[in-house]
Design a protein around this motif. Structure first.
Motif, PDB file in Angstrom:
ATOM      1  N   VAL A   1       0.804  -1.237   0.017  1.00  0.00           N
ATOM      2  CA  VAL A   1       0.056   0.013   0.059  1.00  0.00           C
ATOM      3  C   VAL A   1       0.765   1.229  -0.071  1.00  0.00           C
ATOM      4  CG1 VAL A   1      -1.873   1.156   1.171  1.00  0.00           C
ATOM      5  CG2 VAL A   1      -1.825  -1.051   1.380  1.00  0.00           C
ATOM      6  N   GLY A   2       2.004   0.927   0.776  1.00  0.00           N
ATOM      7  CA  GLY A   2       2.682   2.308   0.959  1.00  0.00           C
ATOM      8  C   GLY A   2       3.423   2.631  -0.247  1.00  0.00           C
ATOM      9  N   ALA A   3       3.856   1.825  -1.241  1.00  0.00           N
ATOM     10  CA  ALA A   3       4.888   2.093  -2.314  1.00  0.00           C
ATOM     11  C   ALA A   3       4.218   3.133  -3.179  1.00  0.00           C
ATOM     12  CB  ALA A   3       5.127   0.887  -2.969  1.00  0.00           C
ATOM     13  N   PRO A   4       3.147   3.107  -3.811  1.00  0.00           N
ATOM     14  CA  PRO A   4       2.412   4.058  -4.583  1.00  0.00           C
ATOM     15  C   PRO A   4       2.191   5.203  -3.720  1.00  0.00           C
ATOM     16  CG  PRO A   4       0.865   2.292  -4.325  1.00  0.00           C
ATOM     17  CD  PRO A   4       2.214   1.758  -3.681  1.00  0.00           C
ATOM     18  N   LEU A   5       1.742   5.102  -2.473  1.00  0.00           N
ATOM     19  CA  LEU A   5       1.305   6.250  -1.852  1.00  0.00           C
ATOM     20  C   LEU A   5       2.422   7.367  -1.610  1.00  0.00           C
ATOM     21  CD1 LEU A   5      -1.308   4.978   0.666  1.00  0.00           C
ATOM     22  CD2 LEU A   5      -1.930   6.338  -1.633  1.00  0.00           C
ATOM     23  N   THR A   6       3.485   6.757  -1.159  1.00  0.00           N
ATOM     24  CA  THR A   6       4.705   7.484  -0.638  1.00  0.00           C
ATOM     25  C   THR A   6       5.106   8.117  -1.921  1.00  0.00           C
ATOM     26  OG1 THR A   6       6.055   5.459  -0.733  1.00  0.00           O
ATOM     27  CG2 THR A   6       5.055   6.370   1.308  1.00  0.00           C
ATOM     28  N   ALA A   7       5.184   7.331  -3.004  1.00  0.00           N
ATOM     29  CA  ALA A   7       5.763   7.930  -4.600  1.00  0.00           C
ATOM     30  C   ALA A   7       4.924   8.957  -4.871  1.00  0.00           C
ATOM     31  CB  ALA A   7       5.826   6.670  -5.246  1.00  0.00           C
ATOM     32  N   LEU A   8       3.802   8.839  -4.889  1.00  0.00           N
ATOM     33  CA  LEU A   8       3.027  10.233  -5.022  1.00  0.00           C
ATOM     34  C   LEU A   8       2.953  11.249  -4.231  1.00  0.00           C
ATOM     35  CD1 LEU A   8      -0.576   8.459  -6.146  1.00  0.00           C
ATOM     36  CD2 LEU A   8       0.683   9.842  -7.409  1.00  0.00           C
ATOM     37  N   THR A   9       3.420  11.173  -2.835  1.00  0.00           N
ATOM     38  CA  THR A   9       3.530  12.216  -1.859  1.00  0.00           C
ATOM     39  C   THR A   9       4.711  13.029  -2.293  1.00  0.00           C
ATOM     40  OG1 THR A   9       2.250  11.028  -0.292  1.00  0.00           O
ATOM     41  CG2 THR A   9       3.761  12.673   0.439  1.00  0.00           C
ATOM     42  N   GLY A  10       5.938  12.196  -2.523  1.00  0.00           N
ATOM     43  CA  GLY A  10       7.324  12.555  -2.437  1.00  0.00           C
ATOM     44  C   GLY A  10       7.936  12.605  -3.963  1.00  0.00           C
ATOM     45  N   ARG A  11       6.868  12.615  -4.860  1.00  0.00           N
ATOM     46  CA  ARG A  11       7.269  12.593  -6.196  1.00  0.00           C
ATOM     47  C   ARG A  11       8.080  14.018  -6.823  1.00  0.00           C
ATOM     48  NH1 ARG A  11       3.897  14.715  -9.946  1.00  0.00           N
ATOM     49  NH2 ARG A  11       4.848  13.638 -11.720  1.00  0.00           N
ATOM     50  N   ALA A  12       7.669  15.043  -6.178  1.00  0.00           N
ATOM     51  CA  ALA A  12       8.250  16.391  -6.500  1.00  0.00           C
ATOM     52  C   ALA A  12       9.295  16.754  -5.698  1.00  0.00           C
ATOM     53  CB  ALA A  12       7.133  17.463  -6.604  1.00  0.00           C
ATOM     54  N   TRP A  13       9.686  15.980  -4.594  1.00  0.00           N
ATOM     55  CA  TRP A  13      10.922  16.431  -3.704  1.00  0.00           C
ATOM     56  C   TRP A  13      12.244  16.201  -4.265  1.00  0.00           C
ATOM     57  CZ3 TRP A  13       9.106  13.435   1.354  1.00  0.00           C
ATOM     58  CH2 TRP A  13       8.192  13.771   2.127  1.00  0.00           C
ATOM     59  N   PRO A  14      13.156  17.041  -3.792  1.00  0.00           N
ATOM     60  CA  PRO A  14      14.410  16.665  -4.343  1.00  0.00           C
ATOM     61  C   PRO A  14      14.667  15.177  -3.762  1.00  0.00           C
ATOM     62  CG  PRO A  14      14.401  18.901  -3.217  1.00  0.00           C
ATOM     63  CD  PRO A  14      12.963  18.191  -3.138  1.00  0.00           C
ATOM     64  N   ARG A  15      15.412  14.295  -4.582  1.00  0.00           N
ATOM     65  CA  ARG A  15      15.473  12.972  -4.245  1.00  0.00           C
ATOM     66  C   ARG A  15      16.344  12.732  -2.939  1.00  0.00           C
ATOM     67  NH1 ARG A  15      16.505  11.176 -10.453  1.00  0.00           N
ATOM     68  NH2 ARG A  15      14.260  10.993 -11.076  1.00  0.00           N
ATOM     69  N   ARG A  16      17.481  13.710  -2.700  1.00  0.00           N
ATOM     70  CA  ARG A  16      18.207  13.403  -1.598  1.00  0.00           C
ATOM     71  C   ARG A  16      17.214  13.676  -0.352  1.00  0.00           C
ATOM     72  NH1 ARG A  16      23.276  17.456  -1.272  1.00  0.00           N
ATOM     73  NH2 ARG A  16      21.536  18.739  -0.935  1.00  0.00           N
ATOM     74  N   ARG A  17      16.463  15.036  -0.343  1.00  0.00           N
ATOM     75  CA  ARG A  17      15.551  14.990   0.543  1.00  0.00           C
ATOM     76  C   ARG A  17      14.610  13.678   0.724  1.00  0.00           C
ATOM     77  NH1 ARG A  17      11.462  19.860   0.153  1.00  0.00           N
ATOM     78  NH2 ARG A  17      13.085  21.011   0.065  1.00  0.00           N
ATOM     79  N   ALA A  18      14.171  13.377  -0.165  1.00  0.00           N
ATOM     80  CA  ALA A  18      13.116  12.270   0.029  1.00  0.00           C
ATOM     81  C   ALA A  18      13.706  11.010   0.713  1.00  0.00           C
ATOM     82  CB  ALA A  18      12.422  12.047  -1.249  1.00  0.00           C
ATOM     83  N   LEU A  19      14.942  10.829   0.281  1.00  0.00           N
ATOM     84  CA  LEU A  19      15.816   9.324   0.886  1.00  0.00           C
ATOM     85  C   LEU A  19      15.998   9.533   2.509  1.00  0.00           C
ATOM     86  CD1 LEU A  19      18.232   8.975  -2.049  1.00  0.00           C
ATOM     87  CD2 LEU A  19      16.348   7.474  -1.565  1.00  0.00           C
ATOM     88  N   LEU A  20      16.548  10.644   2.339  1.00  0.00           N
ATOM     89  CA  LEU A  20      16.902  11.165   4.024  1.00  0.00           C
ATOM     90  C   LEU A  20      15.681  11.230   4.712  1.00  0.00           C
ATOM     91  CD1 LEU A  20      19.582  13.888   3.433  1.00  0.00           C
ATOM     92  CD2 LEU A  20      19.940  11.490   4.377  1.00  0.00           C
ATOM     93  N   PHE A  21      14.582  11.623   4.376  1.00  0.00           N
ATOM     94  CA  PHE A  21      13.198  11.798   4.950  1.00  0.00           C
ATOM     95  C   PHE A  21      12.913  10.301   5.303  1.00  0.00           C
ATOM     96  CE2 PHE A  21       8.664  11.470   5.059  1.00  0.00           C
ATOM     97  CZ  PHE A  21       8.397  12.069   6.112  1.00  0.00           C
ATOM     98  N   PHE A  22      12.766   9.464   4.489  1.00  0.00           N
ATOM     99  CA  PHE A  22      12.197   8.161   4.401  1.00  0.00           C
ATOM    100  C   PHE A  22      13.264   7.167   5.499  1.00  0.00           C
ATOM    101  CE2 PHE A  22      10.090   9.074   0.274  1.00  0.00           C
ATOM    102  CZ  PHE A  22       8.759   8.948   0.735  1.00  0.00           C
ATOM    103  N   LEU A  23      14.333   7.634   5.299  1.00  0.00           N
ATOM    104  CA  LEU A  23      15.481   6.768   5.901  1.00  0.00           C
ATOM    105  C   LEU A  23      15.206   7.331   7.300  1.00  0.00           C
ATOM    106  CD1 LEU A  23      17.469   4.649   5.847  1.00  0.00           C
ATOM    107  CD2 LEU A  23      19.204   6.502   5.408  1.00  0.00           C
ATOM    108  N   GLY A  24      15.100   8.623   7.659  1.00  0.00           N
ATOM    109  CA  GLY A  24      14.714   8.970   9.042  1.00  0.00           C
ATOM    110  C   GLY A  24      13.931   8.495   9.837  1.00  0.00           C
ATOM    111  N   VAL A  25      12.693   8.419   9.066  1.00  0.00           N
ATOM    112  CA  VAL A  25      11.387   7.827   9.550  1.00  0.00           C
ATOM    113  C   VAL A  25      11.785   6.340   9.831  1.00  0.00           C
ATOM    114  CG1 VAL A  25       8.864   7.098   9.082  1.00  0.00           C
ATOM    115  CG2 VAL A  25       9.966   9.260   8.558  1.00  0.00           C
TER     116      VAL A  25
END
Length: 404
Positions: A53-77
């Motif tokens: 469930v989370g794969a498409p939802l998180t991709a839609l949420t963070g698709r416009a983020w800078p990739r470094r920011r997205a990776l660090l956010f998901f890894l931090g969580v």
């Protein structure tokens, strides 16, 4: 291969360890939190469902983020929920951390796959995918057994602390190694979510995702029940179970590495031979499981074929949806985990029906038969190189001659 791609593989190693390590910790968790063994087992199912469930939802949420920011956010969580899980005194809290951790893992996977392939370039797409997926295979060989050892020595909470600690170095490395720009800054503008989603409903792409789900379903159907197969059919002692699991992991790593080198130039060949080999291999294991040498050799071979074919299929998804890379990665992640959740369930049904300990392996063979049929349809639906050349010539002939 860029350094950042290997860092992504290290982060995936930690996350893959978390996904699969509970198999060796369930009794300890159940006893400590005063729940049944089946309730503890739901922690693994919750993680798999959260990934789907989370794969498409998180991709839609963070698709416009800078990739470094997205990776660090998901890894931090991911790190935070493992700290919370290690401190959890209540089963409900631990279950919630598994679901949230799965969402974070799914988001990281989707962004990591597209980041790795982008950094490596289109000519090394499969090799970059192999490095990232290789983190899962190393988790099967090293991380999961290490988690079990930690659980034996210091309790199940120590395994959660270890996953959190192993995830910290990749976070600092990603901060330095991954570019901070937004998707679409360098080459083409970021497309709308509707445009990307429309690219993901193409019949050939859906067939590729179906083949991936079936391949992973077959893989995890047998993998989940290797212990009773080895001890009650093959006749090996319980001490051989870690050896057999390690053999599967070694084969998986070898298959990922080899597929990464071949799938960039021969993707159809790798997928075609892989699906055929897996179909024959699971049937052969079901027939020869009573012979230790044959069983051990086939476990090694099937690990290589399963993860090698899976790597080629992921790379193929990106080839078929170049205009929707992040969402394509999320759909590939979801398909992988649909198989990981469905395969063991089907194997459990076969065991529950009293069909014997070889039954999950036969279910794997049947799932691969369906995957082989879907792959054949996929192959026949793709235009041949000769057909493409003919269409190009016809278009050239239809062009009006330039005025003189």
């Amino acid at each position: 291969m860029p350094f950042a791609v290997h860092v992504l593989g290290l982060a995936v190693f930690a996350q893959g360890t978390s996904e699969f390590m509970l198999s060796g910790l369930l009794s300890d968790i159940a006893g400590d939190l005063h729940v049944s063994l089946s309730a503890a087992g739901l922690l693994t199912s919750a993680f798999a469902v959260g990934m789907v469930v989370g794969a498409p939802l998180t991709a839609l949420t963070g698709r416009a983020w800078p990739r470094r920011r997205a990776l660090l956010f998901f890894l931090g969580v991911f790190v935070a929920v493992h700290v919370a899980g290690a401190l959890a005194a209540d089963y409900g809290v631990l279950l919630a951390t598994r679901v949230v951790g799965a969402f974070a893992n799914a988001g990281f996977w989707a962004v990591a796959l597209v980041t790795a392939t982008d950094l490596a370039g289109p000519e090394r797409r499969a090799r970059a995918t192999a490095v990232v997926v290789g983190g899962v295979t190393v988790a099967c060989v090293v991380g999961v057994p290490a988690g079990a050892v930690l659980g034996e020595l210091w309790g199940w909470r120590s395994a959660f602390w270890a996953v959190a600690l192993v995830s910290v170095p990749p976070a600092f490395a990603l901060l330095r190694a991954v570019p901070g720009g937004r998707p679409g800054d360098r080459d083409v503008p970021l497309l709308s979510a509707r445009t990307e989603l429309s690219a993901l409903v193409r019949p050939r792409l859906l067939l590729t995702l179906l083949v991936m789900a079936l391949v992973q379903g077959a893989t995890f159907c047998t993998f989940s029940y290797l212990e009773p197969l080895v001890t009650r059919v093959t006749g090996l002692g319980a001490g051989w179970v870690p050896v057999v699991l390690a053999l599967f992991g070694v084969g998986s790593f070898a298959g990922v590495t080899l597929a990464g080198r071949l799938a960039d130039t021969r993707p159809k060949t790798v997928i075609g031979l892989g699906t055929a080999g897996l179909t024959a291999g699971w049937a052969a294991l079901a027939l020869t499981a009573g012979h230790p040498v044959a069983a051990l050799a086939l476990v090694l071979l099937q690990g290589a074929l399963a993860f090698g074919t899976g790597t080629a299929l992921i790379a193929r998804v990106f080839q078929q949806a170049p205009e929707a890379p992040t969402l394509a990665g999320s759909f590939a992640t979801a398909a992988f985990n649909v198989g990981a959740a469905t395969g063991p369930w089907l194997g459990g049904l076969a065991l529950g029906a009293g069909l014997g300990f070889r039954a999950p392996v036969w279910v794997s063979a049947l799932l691969m038969g369906a995957a082989l049929a879907a792959a054949a349809v996929l192959r026949s639906s793709e235009p041949s190189a000769a057909g493409v050349r003919v269409r190009v010539r016809l278009r050239a002939r239809r062009r009006p001659a330039p005025e003189r």
